[in-house]
Design an enzyme around this catalytic site. Structure first.
Site, PDB file in Angstrom:
ATOM      1  N   GLU A   1       0.815  -1.220   0.000  1.00 52.97           N
ATOM      2  CA  GLU A   1       0.000   0.000   0.000  1.00 52.97           C
ATOM      3  C   GLU A   1       0.849   1.271   0.000  1.00 52.97           C
ATOM      4  OE1 GLU A   1      -4.047  -1.733   2.113  1.00 52.97           O
ATOM      5  OE2 GLU A   1      -2.330  -1.263   3.375  1.00 52.97           O
TER       6      GLU A   1
ATOM      7  N   ASP B   1     -11.776  -6.707  -2.971  1.00 53.62           N
ATOM      8  CA  ASP B   1     -12.576  -7.941  -2.931  1.00 53.62           C
ATOM      9  C   ASP B   1     -13.957  -7.599  -2.404  1.00 53.62           C
ATOM     10  OD1 ASP B   1     -12.678  -8.712   0.218  1.00 53.62           O
ATOM     11  OD2 ASP B   1     -10.776  -7.778  -0.263  1.00 53.62           O
TER      12      ASP B   1
HETATM   13  N1  SAH Z   1      -2.600 -11.521   2.501  1.00 54.78           N
HETATM   14  C1  SAH Z   1      -2.142 -10.889   3.716  1.00 54.78           C
HETATM   15  C2  SAH Z   1      -3.272 -10.625   4.702  1.00 54.78           C
HETATM   16  C3  SAH Z   1      -4.218  -9.573   4.206  1.00 54.78           C
HETATM   17  S1  SAH Z   1      -5.347  -9.130   5.432  1.00 54.78           S
HETATM   18  C4  SAH Z   1      -1.087 -11.789   4.356  1.00 54.78           C
HETATM   19  O1  SAH Z   1      -1.094 -12.990   4.114  1.00 54.78           O
HETATM   20  O2  SAH Z   1      -0.254 -11.252   5.095  1.00 54.78           O
HETATM   21  C5  SAH Z   1      -6.305  -7.957   4.529  1.00 54.78           C
HETATM   22  C6  SAH Z   1      -5.787  -6.537   4.473  1.00 54.78           C
HETATM   23  O3  SAH Z   1      -6.506  -5.814   3.485  1.00 54.78           O
HETATM   24  C7  SAH Z   1      -5.989  -5.734   5.747  1.00 54.78           C
HETATM   25  O4  SAH Z   1      -4.979  -4.770   5.892  1.00 54.78           O
HETATM   26  C8  SAH Z   1      -7.380  -5.097   5.565  1.00 54.78           C
HETATM   27  O5  SAH Z   1      -7.420  -3.771   6.023  1.00 54.78           O
HETATM   28  C9  SAH Z   1      -7.638  -5.124   4.062  1.00 54.78           C
HETATM   29  N2  SAH Z   1      -8.818  -5.887   3.600  1.00 54.78           N
HETATM   30  C10 SAH Z   1      -9.128  -6.068   2.293  1.00 54.78           C
HETATM   31  N3  SAH Z   1     -10.213  -6.837   2.154  1.00 54.78           N
HETATM   32  C11 SAH Z   1     -10.640  -7.174   3.387  1.00 54.78           C
HETATM   33  C12 SAH Z   1     -11.695  -7.994   3.900  1.00 54.78           C
HETATM   34  N4  SAH Z   1     -12.519  -8.639   3.070  1.00 54.78           N
HETATM   35  N5  SAH Z   1     -11.823  -8.115   5.240  1.00 54.78           N
HETATM   36  C13 SAH Z   1     -10.970  -7.481   6.075  1.00 54.78           C
HETATM   37  N6  SAH Z   1      -9.938  -6.721   5.658  1.00 54.78           N
HETATM   38  C14 SAH Z   1      -9.745  -6.562   4.328  1.00 54.78           C
END
Ligand code: SAH
Length: 227
Positions: A11, A195
């Protein structure tokens, strides 16, 4: 000094690429990047995921680096039907969907002594509106719900949407909002949709996160030019 905060490296990488030169300071288990972009002093960081990390990082940006405004850039899951992957929205206010002392008769998201929902700064939001007009893109807005949970299921998704009338869900905005509100720092939370937070949302997230993070980052730097 203006803070630009993200949660994940992806980001803020586009921001660091666009600002060019920066000075790195290591502090509180994190890295803070100071730069000057078109005459504006910036402190840039990614907090790591979740409400605790983002609260800590926002506090450090304000108390140690002297940030007087904060813009969050990142990605989120859409809750309301009309909001699609790749679109940008700003939060009108933020709530913590996983904060639950309802056993004592309190509403979801409420803790005595603090607000359920924290409002973002109207002036920063109107700058966001005018940037969207300038770029000719649709900017949506709505309540953002934050919690320490990646939402990837229809049941939880629709519960959060219904309970808080929320438009999008993520994991950092509400804690950043609480910190900025308590310290009197105007802030806005921008999120591009990665998403739709439903069944198997993690697949869309993996596919669209980088592009949506870039969309949000580009937008935020356009806002910086107008501050
Ligand atoms: N793929 C990452 C984890 C991502 S967690 C890993 O393996 O380390 C998701 C991140 O994107 C968080 O920072 C949150 O703020 C945002 N986000 C995007 N879609 C989301 C969803 N459906 N629910 C919660 N957070 C979401």
């Amino acid at each position: 000094m203006i803070a630009i905060l993200g949660a994940m490296q992806e980001e803020i990488t586009p921001i660091l690429e666009m600002v060019g030169e920066y000075k790195t300071t290591e502090y509180a288990n994190n890295k803070f990047y100071e730069a000057n972009y078109k005459g504006k002093d910036l402190v840039i960081a990614y907090s790591k995921i979740g409400k605790v990390n983002s609260a800590l990082t926002a506090t450090v940006m304000i108390e140690k680096f002297g940030a007087r405004a904060l813009i969050f850039t990142g990605v989120a899951g859409a809750l309301k039907r009309g909001i699609k992957i790749g679109e940008i929205l700003y939060a009108t206010s933020l709530v913590q969907h996983d904060l639950d002392i309802t056993a004592f008769g309190h509403p979801y998201g409420f803790v005595p002594g603090s607000k359920i929902s924290v409002q973002t700064d109207a002036k920063l939001n109107s700058i966001a509106q005018s940037v969207a007009e300038q770029l000719g893109i649709t900017l949506k807005s709505g309540i953002i719900a934050s919690g320490d949970q990646f939402v990837s299921g229809e049941e939880r998704k629709s519960w959060i949407e219904r309970t808080f009338d929320a438009s999008a869900v993520e994991m950092e905005g509400a804690s950043v909002a609480q910190v900025c509100d308590a310290l009197g720092v105007p802030f806005c939370i921008l999120r591009a949709i990665s998403d739709e937070a439903g069944h198997k949302a993690e697949f869309d997230f993996d596919e669209f996160m980088v592009k949506s993070a870039q969309t949000s980052a580009n937008f935020v730097l356009k806002m910086i030019e107008r501050l």
